[in-house]
Write a protein that holds these residues in place. Structure first.
Motif, short mmCIF file in Angstrom:
data_model
loop_
_atom_site.label_atom_id
_atom_site.label_comp_id
_atom_site.label_asym_id
_atom_site.label_seq_id
_atom_site.Cartn_x
_atom_site.Cartn_y
_atom_site.Cartn_z
N LEU A 228 -32.97 16.45 -14.70
CA LEU A 228 -34.36 16.00 -14.59
C LEU A 228 -34.70 15.71 -13.14
CD1 LEU A 228 -34.70 13.59 -17.65
CD2 LEU A 228 -35.60 15.90 -17.41
N GLY A 229 -35.04 16.79 -12.39
CA GLY A 229 -35.51 16.62 -11.02
C GLY A 229 -36.94 16.12 -11.03
N ASP A 230 -37.57 16.13 -9.87
CA ASP A 230 -38.92 15.58 -9.76
C ASP A 230 -39.92 16.33 -10.64
OD1 ASP A 230 -37.94 13.77 -7.99
OD2 ASP A 230 -38.60 14.85 -6.19
N ASP A 231 -39.83 17.67 -10.64
CA ASP A 231 -40.76 18.44 -11.47
C ASP A 231 -40.51 18.19 -12.95
OD1 ASP A 231 -41.88 19.52 -9.21
OD2 ASP A 231 -40.67 21.36 -9.27
N GLN A 232 -39.25 18.12 -13.30
CA GLN A 232 -38.91 17.95 -14.72
C GLN A 232 -39.26 16.54 -15.22
OE1 GLN A 232 -36.43 19.29 -12.50
NE2 GLN A 232 -37.23 21.34 -13.04
N ILE A 233 -39.04 15.53 -14.42
CA ILE A 233 -39.35 14.18 -14.87
C ILE A 233 -40.86 13.98 -14.98
CG2 ILE A 233 -39.50 13.02 -12.62
CD1 ILE A 233 -37.77 11.71 -15.78
N GLU A 234 -41.60 14.67 -14.10
CA GLU A 234 -43.05 14.59 -14.20
C GLU A 234 -43.53 15.22 -15.50
OE1 GLU A 234 -47.11 16.07 -11.86
OE2 GLU A 234 -45.14 16.35 -10.94
N ALA A 235 -42.92 16.36 -15.88
CA ALA A 235 -43.28 17.00 -17.14
C ALA A 235 -42.86 16.14 -18.32
CB ALA A 235 -42.61 18.38 -17.23
N PHE A 236 -41.72 15.46 -18.22
CA PHE A 236 -41.24 14.62 -19.32
C PHE A 236 -42.22 13.46 -19.58
CE2 PHE A 236 -38.93 10.98 -20.99
CZ PHE A 236 -38.24 11.53 -22.06
N LEU A 237 -42.81 12.96 -18.52
CA LEU A 237 -43.70 11.81 -18.64
C LEU A 237 -45.16 12.20 -18.88
CD1 LEU A 237 -42.23 9.56 -15.79
CD2 LEU A 237 -41.89 9.33 -18.26
N THR A 238 -45.42 13.50 -19.03
CA THR A 238 -46.79 13.97 -19.22
C THR A 238 -46.94 14.60 -20.60
OG1 THR A 238 -46.98 14.43 -16.85
CG2 THR A 238 -48.62 15.45 -18.31
N LYS A 239 -47.80 14.02 -21.42
CA LYS A 239 -48.10 14.60 -22.72
C LYS A 239 -48.97 15.84 -22.54
CE LYS A 239 -48.41 14.12 -27.37
NZ LYS A 239 -49.35 15.15 -27.74
N ASP A 240 -48.77 16.85 -23.38
CA ASP A 240 -49.52 18.10 -23.29
C ASP A 240 -49.34 18.74 -21.92
OD1 ASP A 240 -50.51 17.75 -25.88
OD2 ASP A 240 -52.18 16.55 -25.13
N THR A 241 -48.10 18.80 -21.47
CA THR A 241 -47.81 19.37 -20.16
C THR A 241 -47.90 20.89 -20.18
OG1 THR A 241 -46.13 19.55 -18.43
CG2 THR A 241 -45.35 19.43 -20.68
N SER A 242 -48.23 21.46 -19.02
CA SER A 242 -48.24 22.92 -18.87
C SER A 242 -47.15 23.36 -17.91
CB SER A 242 -49.62 23.39 -18.36
OG SER A 242 -49.91 22.79 -17.10
N TYR A 243 -46.17 22.49 -17.69
CA TYR A 243 -45.13 22.75 -16.70
C TYR A 243 -44.43 24.08 -16.94
CZ TYR A 243 -40.38 22.42 -14.78
OH TYR A 243 -39.18 22.69 -14.17
N LYS A 244 -43.94 24.29 -18.18
CA LYS A 244 -43.17 25.51 -18.46
C LYS A 244 -44.05 26.76 -18.46
CE LYS A 244 -39.52 23.22 -21.10
NZ LYS A 244 -38.82 23.12 -22.41
N ASP A 245 -45.35 26.57 -18.71
CA ASP A 245 -46.24 27.72 -18.71
C ASP A 245 -46.31 28.40 -17.35
OD1 ASP A 245 -46.74 27.06 -21.30
OD2 ASP A 245 -48.68 26.09 -20.90
N ASP A 246 -46.07 27.62 -16.31
CA ASP A 246 -46.21 28.14 -14.95
C ASP A 246 -44.89 28.70 -14.41
OD1 ASP A 246 -48.87 27.34 -14.92
OD2 ASP A 246 -48.36 25.33 -14.19
N LEU A 247 -43.80 28.60 -15.21
CA LEU A 247 -42.51 29.11 -14.75
C LEU A 247 -42.37 30.58 -15.13
CD1 LEU A 247 -40.20 26.13 -15.76
CD2 LEU A 247 -41.19 26.61 -13.52
N SER A 248 -42.23 31.43 -14.18
CA SER A 248 -42.07 32.86 -14.46
C SER A 248 -40.59 33.17 -14.64
CB SER A 248 -42.65 33.70 -13.31
OG SER A 248 -42.04 33.34 -12.08
N ILE A 249 -40.02 32.59 -15.70
CA ILE A 249 -38.60 32.75 -15.99
C ILE A 249 -38.47 33.39 -17.37
CG2 ILE A 249 -36.39 31.58 -16.31
CD1 ILE A 249 -37.44 29.35 -14.51
N ALA A 250 -37.76 34.50 -17.45
CA ALA A 250 -37.60 35.19 -18.72
C ALA A 250 -36.91 34.29 -19.74
CB ALA A 250 -36.79 36.47 -18.52
#
Length: 708
Positions: free
Chosen positions: A77-99
């Motif tokens: 849980l780095g900075d990006d991940q902890i921010e997503a964890f604490l955000t309901k209805d996050t779009s964090y993974k939507d922006d990751l261009s990872i197969a």
């Protein structure tokens, strides 16, 4: 950054999946590992360890407690991940261009708080060249989680990854999901492995190269030190047996009209050797993000036994995927929102162009080919629905009705006739619309004639649908009546079995098949006089075993007039007195002056002893009708006759019966009363004639009720 736990619990319902927290834990572990490989490519494989601890509590240790932990070697849980964890209805993974990354709404972790009192996290991650560890202690009754609730300290590179611990199963979750089964059984290592193999099979297979020689281990710690372990590795994954595509036609949600485009669904079928894969059941599921969401196994395997047992030595897993399902999956990941059962939906605000009905119409035959228990035959169901309901293969094809496992002849017939009914209603509505347009059109314009052409074609199409449904029902019903008559004539009906000394009712039974006894056509229109001749059912009046004095036309006028010519009355007085109580078994009258007389004789009664009955009936009816009836058709029907006593009668070229035509003359005055055409028919001749009349339709509908 704050996660409002109380608000999230109110806005996100508890999932009905008892393993939802395990799903979320492993799914996050896979995502975290993919992120780590993307940011720090190295030769490593996914490693996940799930530990379920069953503890005893209560005064006598009979109240088990549960805690679950999941440890992985993901990015932490780095900075990006902890921010997503604490955000309901996050779009964090939507922006990751990872197969292979699992797009989500960030609501899965809310299930942790639905199920458990305490949630703790220990995560090691890299940040700006440093290795740090974040820790969230296990605390009960949290209302929210802030970034400040996490303690940050130095970590070790070999410890990069995350451990999530859930402790203290809530009473509400226990009562809702685990009331009937022991926690030690639900969360045994073997049970968790079996479930995860099914739940993550598709995703693990598709990500096999990205996850390396992965290993997911399961451990259950029981009271008194007993430990059970199991594991799932890359080597355990079976290859996919078959992949099929189904294109679902999109329709306007308000009108139901085709939109000219389709939505693709992909079906992946895994056929697993039961001796190698210890699975609890077969599974057919709608998926989202390559994970099962909605189980639909019982649609195709109707009984618990079929669902749980291997078929011919194999368990079957069928996973159905689509972008539509990914988009419509609900926050609890146990169903889908916004997909209607049928289109049109009757909702002005509906926007989905694909319905469950449309989906099942396309995937049912595919799954039927993949998973079909032995002992069920589609051909037998089609044969039965034809025999019992008159719905033949042509009607199935015309209405695009597919027969799938679990269908019964009744359910198939209902679907076919419902589709015909829907067509008829739709066609009728269009006909009325065209009528209104015709009324507005100008007759001298070309538009008017075009509308007339359209109307005529609509009528033609509508009549075809109506006739197909009605004709099939008519032919099947008549085929059944013919078979019943044949059985009755051979004394093979169950009701004809009588005990010694009881009076037989064969004549009465056969009589009632043609027309209900002691009834007339004013009282009932449900009869089968067509067995003798098709045209007779259209005559003006039919009477069955009723006194002649009661016979009257539809307007109430009596057919037979008592005040006939005095001379004729005097001449026929003796005969009338003798036969005043006589009446035909069935009498049929037409206002143009014809009458049909039908007499039945019980099996074994010789008809030649009664050939005079037809002549006496005709004389009596002619005399008493005041000249209205002049042409008579008489039928004497039985199964026995003495040919030597049939002098003056002509034998039919085919069949055993006889016929003759004679004038009706008063024996006293010689006055002509009319003409009688009479036949003596055998029951078997009636059955044969009736069968021939409907033979072409029976052949087309492939109907045969007779015993082979």
């Amino acid at each position: 950054m704050t996660l409002d736990i109380r608000g999230s619990l109110k806005n996100t319902k508890i999932s009905s999946n008892r393993y939802v927290v395990l799903d979320e834990m492993i799914s996050n572990s896979i995502d975290s590992f993919l992120i780590r490989q993307h940011d720090d490519p190295a030769k490593r494989s996914l490693e996940v360890k799930l530990v379920a601890e069953i503890r005893s509590s209560g005064l006598v240790g009979d109240d088990p407690e549960l805690s679950i932990s999941c440890t992985d070697n993901g990015c932490g849980l780095g900075d990006d991940q902890i921010e997503a964890f604490l955000t309901k209805d996050t779009s964090y993974k939507d922006d990751l261009s990872i197969a292979g990354i699992g797009k989500c709404k960030g609501a899965g972790r809310i299930q942790f708080f639905h199920h458990f009192e305490r949630v703790g996290i220990r995560s090691t991650y890299r940040s700006d060249g440093k290795v740090l560890m974040r820790t969230l202690p296990l605390v009960a009754a949290r209302k929210k989680i802030d970034l400040a609730d996490f303690a940050v300290s130095d970590g070790k590179a070999e410890g990069i990854g995350t451990t999530i611990t859930l402790d203290g199963l809530k009473l509400a979750a226990r009562e809702r999901l685990y009331k009937t089964d022991a926690l030690g059984d639900v969360f045994s290592a073997a049970s968790m492995r079996r479930y995860m193999l099914i739940a993550f099979l598709q995703r693990l297979v598709s990500l096999k190269s990205e996850l390396g020689d992965f290993s997911i281990s399961f451990e259950t710690q029981y009271p008194k030190g007993r430990v059970e372990t199991a594991s799932l590795s890359a080597a355990d994954l079976p290859p996919v047996t078959e992949v099929r595509a189904a294109d679902i036609e999109e329709r306007d949600p308000r009108s139901g009209s085709p939109l000219g485009k389709t939505t693709r669904f992909t079906l992946s079928h895994y056929k697993l050797d039961a001796s190698v894969f210890d699975l609890p059941r077969n599974a057919i599921s709608f998926c989202a993000k390559s994970s099962p969401v909605q189980d639909i196994t019982r649609r195709y395997l109707r009984t618990i036994t079929e669902q749980n047992r291997a078929m011919d030595g194999f368990h079957h897993i069928v996973l159905i995927e689509s972008e539509l399902l990914d988009r419509r999956v609900n926050e609890q990941r146990d169903g889908f929102d916004g997909i209607p059962e049928e289109i049109p939906v009757g909702d002005f605000f509906a926007d989905e162009t694909v319905s469950y009905a449309g989906i099942f119409e396309q995937i049912d035959p595919i799954i039927d080919e993949m998973v079909s228990p032995s002992g069920w035959s589609r051909d037998q169901v089609v044969a039965d629905v034809t025999e019992k309901f008159g719905v033949n293969a042509g009607m199935l094809a015309e209405t695009e009705t597919r027969v799938v496992y679990g269908d019964t002849p009744k359910s198939v017939a209902e679907r076919v006739l419902r589709k015909y009914q829907d067509r008829i209603i739709a066609d009728t509505a269009e006909i009325f619309d065209l009528r209104e347009e015709i009324e507005k059109a100008e007759p001298h314009t070309e538009d008017f004639r075009q509308k007339v052409h359209e109307l005529s074609w609509k009528y033609t199409a509508s009549l075809k649908a109506i006739d197909m449904a009605n004709l099939s029902q008519l032919v099947v019903r008549r085929s059944a009546i013919v078979e019943i008559l044949a059985l009755a004539c051979d004394r093979q009906l169950g009701v004809q079995t009588v005990k010694a000394g009881e009076r037989r009712q064969d004549e009465r039974i056969i009589h009632s098949i043609f027309f209900p006894m002691k009834r007339d056509s004013k009282e009932t229109s449900d009869h089968d006089i067509w067995l003798l001749s098709e045209e007779y059912q259209f005559y003006d009046y039919i009477a069955s075993d009723k006194p002649l004095a009661q016979i009257e036309w539809a307007d109430g006028e009596k057919l037979f007039d008592a005040s006939i010519d005095v001379e004729l009355a005097e001449t026929l007085r003796r005969r009338a007195d003798e036969n005043g109580a006589m009446r035909p078994d069935i009498a049929i009258f037409g206002e143009e002056g014809s009458a049909i007389i039908i007499e039945f004789k019980a099996p074994g009664v010789s008809m030649d002893n009664h050939i005079g009955d037809l002549s006496e009936y005709a004389h009596l009816l002619a005399a008493k009708s005041n000249g209205r009836l002049k042409k008579f058709y008489g039928y004497l029907i039985g199964d026995t006759i003495a040919p030597l006593r049939m002098a003056g009668w002509t034998r039919f070229a085919a069949g055993k019966g006889y016929f003759r035509s004679t004038p009706l003359e008063d024996p006293e005055s010689g006055r002509n009363l009319g003409e009688l055409y009479a036949e003596t028919l055998f029951f078997e001749d009636i059955v044969q004639r009736a069968s021939q009349r409907i033979g072409v339709y029976r052949e087309k509908l492939q109907i045969d009720f007779s015993k082979k």
